[in-house]
Design a protein around this motif. Structure first.
Motif, PDB file in Angstrom:
ATOM      1  N   ARG A 102       0.865  -1.182   0.000  1.00 25.47           N
ATOM      2  CA  ARG A 102       0.000   0.000   0.000  1.00 25.47           C
ATOM      3  C   ARG A 102       0.897   1.227   0.000  1.00 25.47           C
ATOM      4  O   ARG A 102       1.417   1.617   1.041  1.00 25.47           O
ATOM      5  CB  ARG A 102      -0.923   0.017   1.224  1.00 25.47           C
ATOM      6  CG  ARG A 102      -2.098  -0.930   1.161  1.00 25.47           C
ATOM      7  CD  ARG A 102      -3.053  -0.700   2.311  1.00 25.47           C
ATOM      8  NE  ARG A 102      -4.239  -1.521   2.210  1.00 25.47           N
ATOM      9  CZ  ARG A 102      -5.267  -1.457   3.055  1.00 25.47           C
ATOM     10  NH1 ARG A 102      -5.218  -0.604   4.072  1.00 25.47           N
ATOM     11  NH2 ARG A 102      -6.315  -2.238   2.889  1.00 25.47           N
ATOM     12  N   GLY A 103       1.092   1.813  -1.156  1.00 28.99           N
ATOM     13  CA  GLY A 103       1.955   2.978  -1.256  1.00 28.99           C
ATOM     14  C   GLY A 103       3.379   2.637  -0.866  1.00 28.99           C
ATOM     15  O   GLY A 103       4.003   1.734  -1.431  1.00 28.99           O
ATOM     16  N   ARG A 104       3.911   3.348   0.139  1.00 25.53           N
ATOM     17  CA  ARG A 104       5.286   3.122   0.591  1.00 25.53           C
ATOM     18  C   ARG A 104       5.401   1.962   1.571  1.00 25.53           C
ATOM     19  O   ARG A 104       6.486   1.625   2.029  1.00 25.53           O
ATOM     20  CB  ARG A 104       5.845   4.387   1.234  1.00 25.53           C
ATOM     21  CG  ARG A 104       6.007   5.549   0.257  1.00 25.53           C
ATOM     22  CD  ARG A 104       6.574   6.799   0.929  1.00 25.53           C
ATOM     23  NE  ARG A 104       5.700   7.321   1.964  1.00 25.53           N
ATOM     24  CZ  ARG A 104       5.934   7.245   3.265  1.00 25.53           C
ATOM     25  NH1 ARG A 104       7.041   6.680   3.711  1.00 25.53           N
ATOM     26  NH2 ARG A 104       5.079   7.757   4.130  1.00 25.53           N
ATOM     27  N   PHE A 105       4.260   1.338   1.905  1.00 20.45           N
ATOM     28  CA  PHE A 105       4.254   0.229   2.849  1.00 20.45           C
ATOM     29  C   PHE A 105       4.131  -1.103   2.098  1.00 20.45           C
ATOM     30  O   PHE A 105       3.289  -1.257   1.218  1.00 20.45           O
ATOM     31  CB  PHE A 105       3.095   0.366   3.836  1.00 20.45           C
ATOM     32  CG  PHE A 105       3.155   1.619   4.666  1.00 20.45           C
ATOM     33  CD1 PHE A 105       3.966   1.688   5.782  1.00 20.45           C
ATOM     34  CD2 PHE A 105       2.402   2.729   4.315  1.00 20.45           C
ATOM     35  CE1 PHE A 105       4.027   2.839   6.548  1.00 20.45           C
ATOM     36  CE2 PHE A 105       2.453   3.886   5.073  1.00 20.45           C
ATOM     37  CZ  PHE A 105       3.272   3.942   6.193  1.00 20.45           C
ATOM     38  N   LYS A 106       4.963  -2.051   2.476  1.00 16.44           N
ATOM     39  CA  LYS A 106       4.951  -3.358   1.828  1.00 16.44           C
ATOM     40  C   LYS A 106       4.971  -4.458   2.892  1.00 16.44           C
ATOM     41  O   LYS A 106       5.796  -4.446   3.802  1.00 16.44           O
ATOM     42  CB  LYS A 106       6.157  -3.512   0.903  1.00 16.44           C
ATOM     43  CG  LYS A 106       6.198  -4.854   0.173  1.00 16.44           C
ATOM     44  CD  LYS A 106       7.410  -4.942  -0.751  1.00 16.44           C
ATOM     45  CE  LYS A 106       7.432  -6.282  -1.465  1.00 16.44           C
ATOM     46  NZ  LYS A 106       8.601  -6.399  -2.368  1.00 16.44           N
ATOM     47  N   ALA A 107       4.048  -5.403   2.778  1.00 12.64           N
ATOM     48  CA  ALA A 107       3.967  -6.518   3.716  1.00 12.64           C
ATOM     49  C   ALA A 107       4.553  -7.771   3.080  1.00 12.64           C
ATOM     50  O   ALA A 107       4.303  -8.064   1.908  1.00 12.64           O
ATOM     51  CB  ALA A 107       2.522  -6.773   4.119  1.00 12.64           C
ATOM     52  N   THR A 108       5.335  -8.515   3.851  1.00 12.15           N
ATOM     53  CA  THR A 108       5.943  -9.751   3.374  1.00 12.15           C
ATOM     54  C   THR A 108       5.751 -10.836   4.431  1.00 12.15           C
ATOM     55  O   THR A 108       6.141 -10.656   5.587  1.00 12.15           O
ATOM     56  CB  THR A 108       7.450  -9.577   3.106  1.00 12.15           C
ATOM     57  OG1 THR A 108       7.644  -8.507   2.183  1.00 12.15           O
ATOM     58  CG2 THR A 108       8.046 -10.857   2.529  1.00 12.15           C
TER      59      THR A 108
END
Length: 311
Positions: free
Chosen positions: A86-92
């Motif tokens: 989500r935009g500058r946020f990335k979940a892994t």
């Protein structure tokens, strides 16, 4: 399944408060409490990856990240494992390593806050202790605190139970960022009973200040040789710096003034009262926000009921 969980989480995201977070994090050993890294301090424009883990199998839970900008503010949802980015946020999500990560690119000052990793497979969600991230403001210099301990006022005599008590005040000031914790010892022994520390720290211009109070029996204060010590730990982004100040019992406080600049105890008490007022205002704002969200959720539910009835 994903739609059902998303709808359920939408209500919880709007109503989670800092109280709920710490309640869940303090659960029993069987509770899947996420393990998170400690405090972080970074420059604007940098990138960071926050990683949490579970003692149990992470694949059995839906993993999420939340953020609280300032203590007392509502907890806001950022991203869950299905969203990826989500935009500058990335979940892994790495189920083999039992890790769930949040990557943030090009950090901005308003990214500062406490980030919480959470796990859920039903109500409620279980939160980690949180990772406090500070993105340094331009022009603000990282500075450790100055610590002083103020002896009790001679005018203080009794508490509500008519027991003789004395209150010592510890003031840590002039630090940035606000990554501090305060504790007390008496004659080198840690004490918890009678301790009350302000939270969060009070912003004064481009620095922070925090106060902590220790209430002890008057006879303990008037016993000569007792040493009352305030211990402050400060994280500067690389290392934790420990600073302490102490005062001896059995001292006539009428002639004591403190350093620096010879401020009196009464002047520091005024600052403490200002910090209390700021905290109360913050709590009131949080309550008003909760009422607003509850009314909004009720209206939305009522609207759906009318729409269903018409069909």
């Amino acid at each position: 399944m994903e739609d059902r969980q998303s709808g359920s989480l939408a209500v919880r995201e709007a109503n989670v408060t800092h109280t709920a977070v710490y309640f869940c994090a303090a659960g029993l050993a069987a509770v899947p409490v996420p393990v998170q890294p400690g405090d972080l301090t970074l420059q604007p424009g940098a990138a960071i990856t926050l990683t949490c883990s579970l003692a149990s199998d992470m694949s059995s839970y839906t993993m999420l990240w939340y953020r609280q900008h300032v203590y007392g503010d509502p907890i806001e949802f950022i991203i869950k494992e299905y969203d990826t980015s989500r935009g500058r946020f990335k979940a892994t999500l790495d189920t083999k390593q039992n890790r769930f990560s949040l990557g943030i690119s090009e950090l901005q000052v308003n990214d500062s806050g406490t980030f919480y990793c959470a796990a859920t497979n039903s109500e409620p969600a279980f939160f980690g202790k949180g990772t406090k991230l500070t993105v340094l403001e331009p022009g603000c210099i990282v500075s450790p605190p100055t610590v002083v301990v103020l002896p009790p006022s001679e005018k203080e005599c009794r508490d509500r139970k008519e027991q003789l008590k004395k209150t010592l005040v510890c003031v840590a000031s002039g630090f940035y960022p606000d990554h501090v914790s305060v504790s007390w010892t008496v004659n080198g022994q840690s004490v918890i009973k009678g301790v009350a520390s302000d939270h969060p720290a009070l912003r004064v211009d481009d620095k922070y200040q925090i106060t902590s109070r220790l209430r002890v029996e008057a006879r303990k204060w008037y016993t000569g040789g007792n040493i009352f010590t305030c211990n402050v730990s400060f994280f500067n982004g690389n290392d934790t710096i420990y600073t302490s100040a102490e005062v001896y019992g059995g001292v006539d406080v009428r002639w004591i003034k403190t350093e620096p600049d010879g401020e009196t105890r009464e002047e520091f008490v005024k600052v403490t009262q200002t910090a209390k007022l700021s905290y109360i205002v913050m709590i009131v704002k949080n309550i008003v926000y909760g009422v607003f969200v509850t009314i909004l959720a009720w209206k939305l539910g009522l609207g759906r009921s009318h729409a269903t009835a018409k069909k």
